[in-house]
Design a protein around this motif. Sequence first.
Motif, PDB file in Angstrom:
ATOM      1  N   PRO A  13       0.850  -1.148   0.071  1.00  0.00           N
ATOM      2  CA  PRO A  13       0.079   0.058  -0.066  1.00  0.00           C
ATOM      3  C   PRO A  13       1.114   1.190  -0.066  1.00  0.00           C
ATOM      4  N   ALA A  14       0.485   2.369  -0.655  1.00  0.00           N
ATOM      5  CA  ALA A  14       1.179   3.437  -0.958  1.00  0.00           C
ATOM      6  C   ALA A  14       1.646   4.260   0.426  1.00  0.00           C
ATOM      7  N   ASP A  15       0.781   4.242   1.538  1.00  0.00           N
ATOM      8  CA  ASP A  15       1.141   4.789   2.493  1.00  0.00           C
ATOM      9  C   ASP A  15       2.237   3.897   3.353  1.00  0.00           C
ATOM     10  N   ALA A  16       2.169   2.645   3.376  1.00  0.00           N
ATOM     11  CA  ALA A  16       3.141   1.955   4.085  1.00  0.00           C
ATOM     12  C   ALA A  16       4.376   2.247   3.396  1.00  0.00           C
ATOM     13  N   LYS A  17       4.474   2.353   1.797  1.00  0.00           N
ATOM     14  CA  LYS A  17       5.708   2.515   1.281  1.00  0.00           C
ATOM     15  C   LYS A  17       6.132   3.716   1.581  1.00  0.00           C
ATOM     16  N   GLN A  18       5.601   4.871   1.717  1.00  0.00           N
ATOM     17  CA  GLN A  18       5.965   6.166   2.012  1.00  0.00           C
ATOM     18  C   GLN A  18       6.456   6.015   3.670  1.00  0.00           C
ATOM     19  N   GLN A  19       5.934   5.319   4.316  1.00  0.00           N
ATOM     20  CA  GLN A  19       6.625   5.013   5.583  1.00  0.00           C
ATOM     21  C   GLN A  19       7.769   4.552   5.728  1.00  0.00           C
ATOM     22  N   CYS A  53      13.809   4.646   6.142  1.00  0.00           N
ATOM     23  CA  CYS A  53      15.197   4.284   5.422  1.00  0.00           C
ATOM     24  C   CYS A  53      16.046   5.525   5.099  1.00  0.00           C
ATOM     25  N   GLN A  54      15.365   6.708   4.999  1.00  0.00           N
ATOM     26  CA  GLN A  54      16.148   7.617   4.879  1.00  0.00           C
ATOM     27  C   GLN A  54      16.518   8.619   5.839  1.00  0.00           C
ATOM     28  N   GLY A  55      16.228   8.056   7.062  1.00  0.00           N
ATOM     29  CA  GLY A  55      16.772   8.512   8.275  1.00  0.00           C
ATOM     30  C   GLY A  55      15.707   9.753   8.861  1.00  0.00           C
ATOM     31  N   GLN A  56      14.667   9.832   8.357  1.00  0.00           N
ATOM     32  CA  GLN A  56      13.679  10.907   8.746  1.00  0.00           C
ATOM     33  C   GLN A  56      13.291  10.437  10.262  1.00  0.00           C
ATOM     34  N   PRO A  57      13.109  11.597  11.198  1.00  0.00           N
ATOM     35  CA  PRO A  57      12.582  11.459  12.424  1.00  0.00           C
ATOM     36  C   PRO A  57      11.396  10.379  12.406  1.00  0.00           C
ATOM     37  N   THR A  58      11.257   9.500  13.271  1.00  0.00           N
ATOM     38  CA  THR A  58      10.210   8.605  13.470  1.00  0.00           C
ATOM     39  C   THR A  58       9.997   8.308  15.022  1.00  0.00           C
ATOM     40  N   THR A  59       9.026   7.634  15.188  1.00  0.00           N
ATOM     41  CA  THR A  59       8.635   7.378  16.771  1.00  0.00           C
ATOM     42  C   THR A  59       8.802   5.835  16.942  1.00  0.00           C
ATOM     43  N   LEU A  60       8.830   5.224  17.965  1.00  0.00           N
ATOM     44  CA  LEU A  60       9.114   3.777  18.364  1.00  0.00           C
ATOM     45  C   LEU A  60       7.713   3.347  18.013  1.00  0.00           C
ATOM     46  N   SER A  61       6.646   4.173  18.462  1.00  0.00           N
ATOM     47  CA  SER A  61       5.278   3.530  18.017  1.00  0.00           C
ATOM     48  C   SER A  61       4.955   3.621  16.563  1.00  0.00           C
ATOM     49  N   THR A  63       6.987 -27.025   3.826  1.00  0.00           N
ATOM     50  CA  THR A  63       8.178 -27.137   5.074  1.00  0.00           C
ATOM     51  C   THR A  63       8.310 -25.792   5.748  1.00  0.00           C
ATOM     52  N   ALA A  64       8.672 -24.937   5.078  1.00  0.00           N
ATOM     53  CA  ALA A  64       8.987 -23.634   5.736  1.00  0.00           C
ATOM     54  C   ALA A  64       8.808 -22.257   4.818  1.00  0.00           C
ATOM     55  N   ILE A  65       8.683 -21.345   5.407  1.00  0.00           N
ATOM     56  CA  ILE A  65       8.676 -19.980   4.758  1.00  0.00           C
ATOM     57  C   ILE A  65      10.063 -19.349   5.011  1.00  0.00           C
ATOM     58  N   GLY A  66      10.822 -18.715   4.132  1.00  0.00           N
ATOM     59  CA  GLY A  66      11.887 -18.057   4.106  1.00  0.00           C
ATOM     60  C   GLY A  66      11.747 -16.602   3.921  1.00  0.00           C
ATOM     61  N   CYS A  67      11.766 -15.865   4.946  1.00  0.00           N
ATOM     62  CA  CYS A  67      11.026 -14.438   5.060  1.00  0.00           C
ATOM     63  C   CYS A  67      12.187 -13.335   5.159  1.00  0.00           C
ATOM     64  N   HIS A  68      12.618 -12.642   4.412  1.00  0.00           N
ATOM     65  CA  HIS A  68      13.622 -11.923   4.450  1.00  0.00           C
ATOM     66  C   HIS A  68      13.270 -10.682   5.322  1.00  0.00           C
ATOM     67  N   GLY A  69      11.981  -9.944   4.954  1.00  0.00           N
ATOM     68  CA  GLY A  69      11.655  -8.854   5.687  1.00  0.00           C
ATOM     69  C   GLY A  69      11.999  -7.790   4.878  1.00  0.00           C
ATOM     70  N   GLN A  70      11.659  -6.520   5.404  1.00  0.00           N
ATOM     71  CA  GLN A  70      12.028  -5.177   4.788  1.00  0.00           C
ATOM     72  C   GLN A  70      13.339  -4.492   5.573  1.00  0.00           C
ATOM     73  N   THR A  71      14.109  -4.320   4.581  1.00  0.00           N
ATOM     74  CA  THR A  71      15.245  -3.697   5.123  1.00  0.00           C
ATOM     75  C   THR A  71      14.882  -2.224   5.451  1.00  0.00           C
ATOM     76  N   VAL A  72      15.094  -1.513   6.661  1.00  0.00           N
ATOM     77  CA  VAL A  72      14.867  -0.359   6.880  1.00  0.00           C
ATOM     78  C   VAL A  72      16.055   0.395   7.359  1.00  0.00           C
ATOM     79  N   TRP A  73      17.073  -0.230   7.504  1.00  0.00           N
ATOM     80  CA  TRP A  73      18.329   0.345   7.798  1.00  0.00           C
ATOM     81  C   TRP A  73      19.518  -0.599   7.688  1.00  0.00           C
ATOM     82  N   HIS A  74      20.637  -0.324   7.140  1.00  0.00           N
ATOM     83  CA  HIS A  74      21.675  -1.123   7.126  1.00  0.00           C
ATOM     84  C   HIS A  74      23.073  -0.236   7.423  1.00  0.00           C
ATOM     85  N   GLU A  75      23.596  -0.469   8.216  1.00  0.00           N
ATOM     86  CA  GLU A  75      25.013   0.262   8.738  1.00  0.00           C
ATOM     87  C   GLU A  75      26.029  -0.605   9.246  1.00  0.00           C
ATOM     88  N   PRO A  76      26.599  -1.313   8.176  1.00  0.00           N
ATOM     89  CA  PRO A  76      27.650  -2.208   8.502  1.00  0.00           C
ATOM     90  C   PRO A  76      28.946  -1.720   9.197  1.00  0.00           C
TER      91      PRO A  76
END
Length: 367
Positions: free
Chosen positions: A41-47, A52-60, A92-105
């Motif tokens: 959904p477009a609103d989830a994509k925007q969130q 991902c781009q480091g805009q302020p968010t809340t834990l909620s 047998t199982a699902i392999g689910c990567h999830g959505q990367t929101v931050w990657h800082e190796p």
Amino acid sequence: MKTGRYIGVMSGTSLDGIDVVLVAIDEHTVAQQCSYCHPIPADAKQQILAICQGQPTTLSTLGQLDTRLGRLLGEAVLALMAQAGVQPRDITAIGCHGQTVWHEPEAGYPCTMQIGDNNQVAALTGITTVGDFRRRDMALGGQGAPLVPGFHHALLSHPDERRMVLNIGGIANLSLLLPGLPIRGYDTGPGNMLMDAWIWRNKGKPYDKDAAWGLSGRLHQGLLSAMLSDGYFALPAPKSTGREHFNLSWLNHLLTRYPSTAPEDVQATLGELTAMTVADQVLLAGGCEHLLVCGGGARNPLVMARLSALLPGIEVSPTDKFGVSGDDMEAMAFAWLAFRTLSGLPGNLPSVTGARAETVLGAIYPV
Ligand SMILES: Nc1ncnc2c1ncn2[C@@H]1O[C@H](COP(=O)(O)OP(=O)(O)OP(=O)(O)O)[C@@H](O)[C@H]1O
Ligand SMILES: CC(=O)N[C@H]1[C@@H]2OC[C@@H](O2)[C@@H](O)[C@@H]1O[C@H](C)C(=O)O
């Protein structure tokens, strides 16, 4: 070994949809049986993009998005299962990567964060789910990415031919499958991500279909040189990157030096950037006979034509030509990684990620 039918789920950095694939895995083969792309959904994509781009968010906000995406990933699996006519007991199982929101190796405390709660996926589908694939590698000093080179090797290597596999997703990553040498692989830099962001900003389109807009522009040599001076491109492997680094702010900052550049010329230059940063790495690694391309960028004629032109003598072709669907490659890889986890086999490659050791990856969410 835990052979059987697995479902792989990948929502990549492009945020163009959730890729889901059903595969049958035995000791020697991974056979694709059905695939499906579930809308985000477009609103989830925007969130997601904002986080991902480091805009302020809340834990909620982050916590709720984790739950929402977990349900969405589960719904995507259910939709695929309905399409394929399979029941939970068949899988047998699902392999689910999830959505990367931050990657800082390279952070002081290296981190990578994939959201989309796997407890939701397991609860909704009634199928054992394997997730959180990257952090064990990181705990051993690795980049946590890319993880697909082992899968590329399993499916597409050749005993006598120098082959490389290129995924052009939001970020582009290259796997070097060279006979007699350890497998290597790393992110080359932006794939489609900046082209997508630029056409969205200028034309409100999610991507430049068939590069129609980019092909109408001209390469801006000054801008290209400025882009290429980014330190990431010259870094030695192991390395990996993401939206935290290559994003619209990165581009806008460079454009302040060339304010009158026509928008279509910027698009053409971004296509060249993707092709050139890949071609440089292919040549640096000594070239190959076949460059096999997967990911949505394999359908970008500008990038594909420039890759062929920059790599004379190398056959550049979609992985489909070699029997593996380029659209489903990553989702298949996570099905395969889940199989390896449940079989007690390592999923990472220290020669790729730089980890101290091979290890079984992931967390298992049983039912
Ligand atoms: N016909 C096309 N012409 C041009 N570009 C295309 C076309 N089809 C797909 N693409 C590009 O491919 C992108 C989607 O690629 P893909 O699905 O591989 O991304 P992803 O799964 O998010 O990748 P990753 O996880 O590897 O970053 C689109 O956002 C678009 O930029
Ligand atoms: C942190 C993260 O999600 N990285 C992705 C991203 O998308 C492409 C490239 O950057 C690759 O390094 C990786 O995904 C693939 C599936 C991988 O791990 O091999």
